[in-house]
Design a protein around this motif. Structure first.
Motif, PDB file in Angstrom:
ATOM      1  N   GLY A  88      27.839  22.036  63.760  1.00 28.15           N
ATOM      2  CA  GLY A  88      26.928  22.139  64.852  1.00 28.15           C
ATOM      3  C   GLY A  88      27.443  23.680  65.042  1.00 28.15           C
ATOM      4  O   GLY A  88      27.257  24.082  66.301  1.00 28.15           O
ATOM      5  N   THR A  90      27.284  27.025  65.861  1.00 29.13           N
ATOM      6  CA  THR A  90      25.945  27.769  65.654  1.00 29.13           C
ATOM      7  C   THR A  90      26.567  29.534  66.029  1.00 29.13           C
ATOM      8  O   THR A  90      25.233  30.238  66.400  1.00 29.13           O
ATOM      9  CB  THR A  90      24.907  27.206  67.121  1.00 29.13           C
ATOM     10  OG1 THR A  90      25.280  25.918  66.729  1.00 29.13           O
ATOM     11  CG2 THR A  90      23.454  27.527  67.251  1.00 29.13           C
ATOM     12  N   LEU A 243      30.593  22.192  67.373  1.00 24.21           N
ATOM     13  CA  LEU A 243      31.159  22.828  68.007  1.00 24.21           C
ATOM     14  C   LEU A 243      29.160  22.871  69.296  1.00 24.21           C
ATOM     15  O   LEU A 243      28.745  22.390  68.598  1.00 24.21           O
ATOM     16  CB  LEU A 243      30.419  24.398  67.519  1.00 24.21           C
ATOM     17  CG  LEU A 243      30.805  25.245  68.699  1.00 24.21           C
ATOM     18  CD1 LEU A 243      32.494  26.151  68.709  1.00 24.21           C
ATOM     19  CD2 LEU A 243      31.038  26.817  67.242  1.00 24.21           C
ATOM     20  N   GLY A 244      29.707  23.266  70.258  1.00 22.23           N
ATOM     21  CA  GLY A 244      28.152  22.800  71.378  1.00 22.23           C
ATOM     22  C   GLY A 244      28.116  22.170  70.891  1.00 22.23           C
ATOM     23  O   GLY A 244      28.888  20.840  70.990  1.00 22.23           O
ATOM     24  N   HIS A 245      26.641  21.640  71.757  1.00 27.87           N
ATOM     25  CA  HIS A 245      25.748  19.959  71.982  1.00 27.87           C
ATOM     26  C   HIS A 245      25.171  19.701  70.385  1.00 27.87           C
ATOM     27  O   HIS A 245      24.784  19.002  70.235  1.00 27.87           O
ATOM     28  CB  HIS A 245      25.332  19.695  72.914  1.00 27.87           C
ATOM     29  CG  HIS A 245      26.615  19.510  74.327  1.00 27.87           C
ATOM     30  ND1 HIS A 245      27.155  19.176  74.664  1.00 27.87           N
ATOM     31  CD2 HIS A 245      26.742  21.125  74.896  1.00 27.87           C
ATOM     32  CE1 HIS A 245      28.068  19.328  75.640  1.00 27.87           C
ATOM     33  NE2 HIS A 245      28.207  20.401  76.069  1.00 27.87           N
ATOM     34  N   MET A 246      24.764  20.672  70.073  1.00 26.06           N
ATOM     35  CA  MET A 246      23.604  20.749  69.115  1.00 26.06           C
ATOM     36  C   MET A 246      23.758  20.643  67.734  1.00 26.06           C
ATOM     37  O   MET A 246      24.597  21.530  67.411  1.00 26.06           O
ATOM     38  CB  MET A 246      22.337  21.622  69.368  1.00 26.06           C
ATOM     39  CG  MET A 246      21.991  21.528  70.920  1.00 26.06           C
ATOM     40  SD  MET A 246      21.026  19.692  70.731  1.00 26.06           S
ATOM     41  CE  MET A 246      19.956  20.280  72.499  1.00 26.06           C
ATOM     42  N   GLU A 252      19.816  23.897  67.290  1.00 32.97           N
ATOM     43  CA  GLU A 252      20.790  24.515  67.187  1.00 32.97           C
ATOM     44  C   GLU A 252      20.116  25.501  67.159  1.00 32.97           C
ATOM     45  O   GLU A 252      21.304  27.254  68.415  1.00 32.97           O
ATOM     46  CB  GLU A 252      21.472  24.852  65.760  1.00 32.97           C
ATOM     47  CG  GLU A 252      22.620  23.712  66.085  1.00 32.97           C
ATOM     48  CD  GLU A 252      23.224  23.404  64.739  1.00 32.97           C
ATOM     49  OE1 GLU A 252      24.433  24.848  64.091  1.00 32.97           O
ATOM     50  OE2 GLU A 252      23.545  22.709  63.327  1.00 32.97           O
ATOM     51  N   GLU A 255      19.558  26.157  70.667  1.00 38.24           N
ATOM     52  CA  GLU A 255      21.408  26.275  71.616  1.00 38.24           C
ATOM     53  C   GLU A 255      21.200  27.614  72.050  1.00 38.24           C
ATOM     54  O   GLU A 255      22.270  28.007  72.559  1.00 38.24           O
ATOM     55  CB  GLU A 255      21.986  25.173  71.115  1.00 38.24           C
ATOM     56  CG  GLU A 255      23.875  25.067  70.866  1.00 38.24           C
ATOM     57  CD  GLU A 255      24.581  24.100  70.680  1.00 38.24           C
ATOM     58  OE1 GLU A 255      24.471  24.077  69.939  1.00 38.24           O
ATOM     59  OE2 GLU A 255      24.612  23.181  71.806  1.00 38.24           O
TER      60      GLU A 255
HETATM   61 CA    CA Z   1      26.073  23.345  67.642  1.00 35.58          CA
END
Ligand code: CA
Ligand code: URA
Length: 436
Positions: A88, A90, A243-246, A252, A255
């Motif tokens: 993830g 991104t 990293l992040g949510h997606m 991504e 995101e």
């Molecule tokens: Ca991500």
């Protein structure tokens, strides 16, 4: 010069000269030195190592084994970012336009996903129409006119790395620091950047999981960059959780667009600004680290970076309307929640398991020839340190088929550990390694 003598020299722990390394690389790329001799040489390097000077020479010779990009005539200071690969992760999607918005030159050559980590090319190709198979002329002309372009690695660049990597893969010599460093850095050097920042991930979802190993790699990459006259630094960053949510290609991109609109996940925004700040400092535009970070944050929040993203998408054949309507991106047919088995705090969210589960759903490749599904992936709803009630979603699987679904679902469930005690969020930027 005879190859067998050079193999013996390295076997006995001696240092190879520039002429000797040139002879070996030229001979291998030219097809005159056979695989079995280079295999023996690689194993000798694996056991005896190479010092910084020797590794820098190998890197330079490898970089020069094919086409080198010349960015010296570009308006902005040419920069590049490399990540050792994460789940993830991104950042490139955000950083490429962000750096261009800051007036730097970004001629980005990227790769596709392999194994549990994603690839920037696959992610951006999930935008309808987006092309990464640009000709060299088209690529350089876009960079010159707009300050940014992204293309797939081409066969004519760093052929020595491609050949050596294939051989390392089948001779169990991938895990050698000088070989890893020369492989990564030769591609950066050939790409023409003068300022380079390396995101060395650490933790379960990283190529190197232990901090000590990540630190050695970061120090070696920076040392070789300095040897070759580049401005370079490395950040060692957390990849114990995604990293992040997606996690997934079109997910991504969503995101990244959120982040370019100023409302992305905090960790992703913070990492992009921190990595970017290193490059802004190298360009000489600003001289204070926190000033550079805040300048980039402003460009994320005032629409400047988003504008460069739209320009890149348009110039590379993609539909720029995706920015205003995320539903123009490929979307999975079903969303399946993974509920929390108990109430508590997320104590662990294993990045590697999430990466593997996303792969099982079709977001990545197990072999080079696998076809990915851009729409599928995993939305990580809860991250480490966050509270969740029993039955609420920990994560949401975005799926298009029943294949591997049960396995992926249980893998995601098992990636989470829920605790009844307070848990601190892991530190995102663990260490900074500079060339001074
Ligand atoms: Ca991500
Ligand atoms: N990434 C590379 O490009 N090369 C290596 O050898 C390891 C990781």
């Amino acid at each position: 010069m005879k190859t067998v003598d050079l193999i013996r020299k390295k076997r006995d722990g001696e240092k190879l000269s520039r002429e000797e390394i040139q002879f070996l690389i030229d001979g291998y790329v030219g097809g005159e030195i056979p695989d079995y001799q280079v295999s023996a040489l690689l194993m000798a390097v694996y056991f005896k190592g190479m010092d910084d000077e020797e590794t820098a020479i190998l890197t330079d010779v490898m970089a020069n084994s094919g086409t080198m990009l010349d960015l010296s005539k570009m308006k902005g200071f040419p920069v590049d970012k490399h990540s050792t690969g994460g789940v993830g992760d991104t950042t490139s999607l955000v950083l490429i336009p962000l750096l261009a918005a800051a007036g730097l030159t970004v001629a980005k050559l990227s790769g596709r996903s392999l194994g549990h980590t994603g690839g920037t090319i696959d992610k951006l190709e999930s935008i309808p129409g987006f092309r990464t198979d640009l000709s060299r002329e088209e690529f350089l002309s876009l960079v010159e006119r707009t300050g940014l372009a992204l293309a797939d690695h081409t066969e004519d660049m760093v052929p020595a790395d491609r050949l050596l990597y294939e051989l390392r893969d089948v001779t169990s010599t991938v895990d050698s620091l000088p070989l890893i460093v020369s492989s990564i850095m030769s591609k950066k050097i050939a790409g023409g950047a003068r300022g380079i920042v390396i995101d060395v991930k650490t933790g379960s979802g990283a190529f190197l999981k232990k901090l000590e190993d990540s630190r050695h790699l970061a120090q070696a990459l920076v040392a070789i960059g300095v040897h070759l006259g580049r401005k370079i630094s490395a950040l060692i960053t957390d990849m114990s959780q995604p990293l992040g949510h997606m996690v997934g290609n079109a997910l991504e991109v969503r995101e990244a667009i959120d982040t370019l609109q100023g409302h992305g996940p905090q960790d992703l925004e913070d990492l992009c600004c921190a990595l970017g700040a290193e490059l802004v400092l190298f360009s000489g535009e600003l001289s204070d680290h926190s000033e550079a970070t805040e300048h980039l944050r402003k460009l994320l929040h005032d629409g400047s970076a988003l504008e460069k993203f739209v320009q890149m998408v348009k110039n590379q054949g993609g539909n720029p309307a995706v920015v205003d309507d995320l539903n123009l991106l490929p979307t999975a047919s079903k969303q399946i929640e993974v509920p929390a088995p108990q109430t508590g705090i997320v104590a662990n969210l294993d990045a590697l398991s999430i990466g593997r589960a996303a792969n099982l759903l079709g977001a990545g490749r197990f072999t080079k020839d696998d076809v990915i599904d851009p729409a599928v992936g995993i939305e990580v709803v809860r991250k480490v340190g966050e509270h969740v009630n029993k039955g609420e979603p920990l994560a949401i699987l975005h799926v298009n088929s029943e294949a591997n679904l049960e396995q992926a679902k249980s893998m995601v469930a098992q990636a989470y550990t829920i605790s009844d005690k307070e848990v601190a969020t892991p530190k995102l930027i663990v260490e900074r390694v500079t060339g001074d």
